[in-house]
Write an enzyme that holds these catalytic residues in place. Structure first.
Site, PDB file in Angstrom:
ATOM      1  N   LYS A 108       9.905  11.931  15.069  1.00 37.77           N
ATOM      2  CA  LYS A 108       9.601  12.364  13.707  1.00 37.77           C
ATOM      3  C   LYS A 108       8.743  13.626  13.717  1.00 37.77           C
ATOM      4  O   LYS A 108       7.840  13.772  14.544  1.00 37.77           O
ATOM      5  CB  LYS A 108       8.871  11.218  13.003  1.00 37.77           C
ATOM      6  CG  LYS A 108       8.595  11.404  11.520  1.00 37.77           C
ATOM      7  CD  LYS A 108       7.954  10.130  10.970  1.00 37.77           C
ATOM      8  CE  LYS A 108       7.570  10.234   9.518  1.00 37.77           C
ATOM      9  NZ  LYS A 108       6.948   8.979   9.028  1.00 37.77           N
ATOM     10  N   SER A 189       9.043   7.311   4.745  1.00 35.77           N
ATOM     11  CA  SER A 189       8.840   8.662   5.264  1.00 35.77           C
ATOM     12  C   SER A 189       9.602   8.925   6.552  1.00 35.77           C
ATOM     13  O   SER A 189       9.934  10.061   6.857  1.00 35.77           O
ATOM     14  CB  SER A 189       7.343   8.940   5.457  1.00 35.77           C
ATOM     15  OG  SER A 189       6.819   8.264   6.562  1.00 35.77           O
ATOM     16  N   SER A 213       7.045   2.745   6.152  1.00 37.34           N
ATOM     17  CA  SER A 213       7.821   3.930   6.513  1.00 37.34           C
ATOM     18  C   SER A 213       8.568   3.838   7.823  1.00 37.34           C
ATOM     19  O   SER A 213       9.328   4.737   8.163  1.00 37.34           O
ATOM     20  CB  SER A 213       6.919   5.171   6.525  1.00 37.34           C
ATOM     21  OG  SER A 213       6.652   5.579   5.203  1.00 37.34           O
TER      22      SER A 213
END
Length: 529
Positions: A108, A189, A213
């Site tokens: 990420k 997210s 998330s």
């Protein structure tokens, strides 16, 4: 579409590497393989890490940048093939670092990775945040032999900038699409990591979670997601929201792959005090996975947390039947919501105070090329950059900026209350009073239609809050489908019970075989007569 500003040179370099190196004849496809199979093909000499990396780079170009345009990957690293070649040379010389040797990983884009690719959290304010630092977690991955393939898109600033945001969108990366039904949302997210794993753009991906998330994008993208006990994995050099709740974790297509990845990234880090116990707590999380792990387990089901959707309830009941057939005892829990008054408000107060303090501390360590050195400066930047505020505002940032520091008695009371209610008086109480080993429930509802104008439209149950606030382990595993949209089932345990949570989820996964590959449908409605 992958952004161009700092990545053009990286992509050109990758293309040049690909052009000058021959492809091994007919290597086996990576895309039907888990980590164990990919490792086995390398051991047998049927393929190499370089072959595998090339296949994934090609798939990213075909599926992510073109074709259905999932748009999950912000950037690939220009040295990915060179990383693979070095690992192939090590293997040839008899040095194998472990089960992840030569295996590509996408991370990420709020996690720092050394190299020419910035760590942006999806914000144009950090487009020049090239730190040349590896987060300790990334150092562990490299030591385990993984190839750091690229960065995944995310909901900007990990979805904390505004309550009216659209998950999966960032000013840097654009909008990530759900590989199952492309007009549906990717949730949470870690949207890019979830979509990338589902679309098989890498065998392993990593996300981060403050509250939901990892598990929400894993559930709606039909993959396995594991939020470990807080303190098992270092958070250093990860763009923060809250040191009380943030953690990184695996997002993969199988529980075994998640366990292998967790084994590699877990451990103590002197720069993250929360990890002081990690070296003594960590295990080889894949070693004891077995299909019979549900036998004799008592699993608590909070019926008042299942929701009212009949289709979700039907899939969940079928999942419970699978576990009963595997020897688990299902225990109904009544009034599971009792005793949690004020928990949500306390959590939000903690997040707002810690967001300001933790983000300011991180921004102060960024290179001079980053001009936004505080949350206040980020807010000012957003007000002058039209692309940032086109779809939603930054009222949550502004609220956080108004907060006092961690010495504020209001914050201290909120932190104490949230941890107590979610942990000792929450999960631990439910486990103890009902004499159960783990809690199980639907993870969340199905993915909603993405709507940049109106923002997210969450529906159905959510299992994320209690383990997120308490810092306890939470695993989601594919449970079934509704009209081509995936659902996940959650397994939650007490602190440091990560191994048992993974074992239970693995046994369910092996018995249910519920995961299906994505179909890349344009919409559900498009298939109607």
């Amino acid at each position: 579409m992958r952004t161009a500003f700092a990545f053009a040179a990286a992509l050109l370099a990758t293309s040049a590497l690909q052009a000058r190196s021959p492809t091994v004849h007919n290597p086996p496809s990576a895309f039907d393989s888990d980590v164990t199979a990919l490792s086995a093909t390398q051991v047998a000499g049927l393929t190499t890490s370089e072959d595998i990396v090339r296949q994934y780079l090609k798939r990213i170009a075909e599926i992510d940048d073109n074709g259905p345009r999932v748009n999950a990957v912000i950037a690939t690293f220009p040295d990915a093939i060179e990383q693979a070649r070095k690992l192939d040379a090590e293997r040839k010389a008899g040095k194998v670092r472990g089960p992840l040797h030569g295996i590509p990983v996408l991370v990420k884009d709020n996690i720092e990775v050394a190299g020419p690719v910035p760590t942006t959290a999806g914000s144009l304010a950090l487009k020049d945040n090239i730190t040349n630092r590896d987060a300790p977690m990334i150092s562990r991955l490299r030591a385990a032999g993984a190839v750091i393939l690229g960065k995944t898109n995310l909901s900007e600033w990990a979805n904390i900038r505004s309550g009216g945001s659209t998950s999966g969108w960032s000013a840097v990366g654009g909008l990530t699409r759900n590989p199952y039904v492309l007009d549906r949302n990717t949730c949470g997210s870690s949207a890019g990591s979830g979509a990338a794993a589902a679309a098989n753009l890498a065998p392993l991906t990593i996300g981060t979670e403050t509250d939901g998330s990892i598990v929400c994008p894993s559930s709606v993208n039909g993959i396995v997601g594991f939020k470990p006990t807080l303190g098992l994995v270092s958070r250093s050099l990860i763009i923060p929201i809250s040191h009380s709740q943030d953690t990184a974790g695996p997002m993969t297509r199988t529980v075994r792959d998640a366990a292998l990845l967790l084994t590699a990234i877990a451990g103590s880090d002197p720069t993250d005090p929360a990890t002081a116990e990690a070296d003594n707590r960590k295990k080889d999380y894949a070693a004891n996975l077995n299909a019979d792990a549900l036998k004799g387990l008592r699993l608590g089901v909070a019926r008042d947390r299942v929701g009212d959707n009949p289709a979700i309830k039907a899939r969940f009941e079928a999942a419970l039947d699978v576990m009963r057939n595997q020897g688990a005892e299902i225990v109904d829990i009544a009034d599971s919501r009792k005793g949690f008054d004020g928990l949500g408000e306390a959590e939000f107060e903690v997040l707002m105070v810690e967001l300001k303090a933790d983000l300011n501390a991180y921004l102060a360590t960024t290179p001079p090329t980053v001009k936004t050195r505080t949350l206040e400066q980020v807010i000012a930047f957003n007000n002058t950059e039209p692309a940032e505020l086109r779809w939603f505002g930054q009222e949550t940032f502004e609220l956080a900026q108004s907060k006092n520091g961690s010495d504020d008695p209001v914050y201290k009371e909120a932190l104490s209350k949230s941890k107590r209610l979610a942990g000792p008086e929450g999960i631990d109480r439910l486990l103890r009073e009902n004499k159960v080993d783990l809690l199980v429930s639907p993870t969340t509802g199905v993915a909603w239609k993405t709507d940049l104008v109106n923002g997210d439209q969450y529906s159905g149950p959510s299992a994320s809050a209690l383990p997120a606030i308490a810092g306890y382990p939470h695993l989601t595993v594919p449970m079934g489908m509704i009209e081509g949209l995936p659902l996940g089932i959650s397994f939650v345990g007490t602190a440091w019970d990560d191994e048992r949570v993974l074992q239970a989820g693995y046994a369910y996964e092996q018995a249910s075989k519920a995961r299906r590959d994505p179909a890349f449908k344009p919409s559900i409605e498009a298939t109607l007569p």
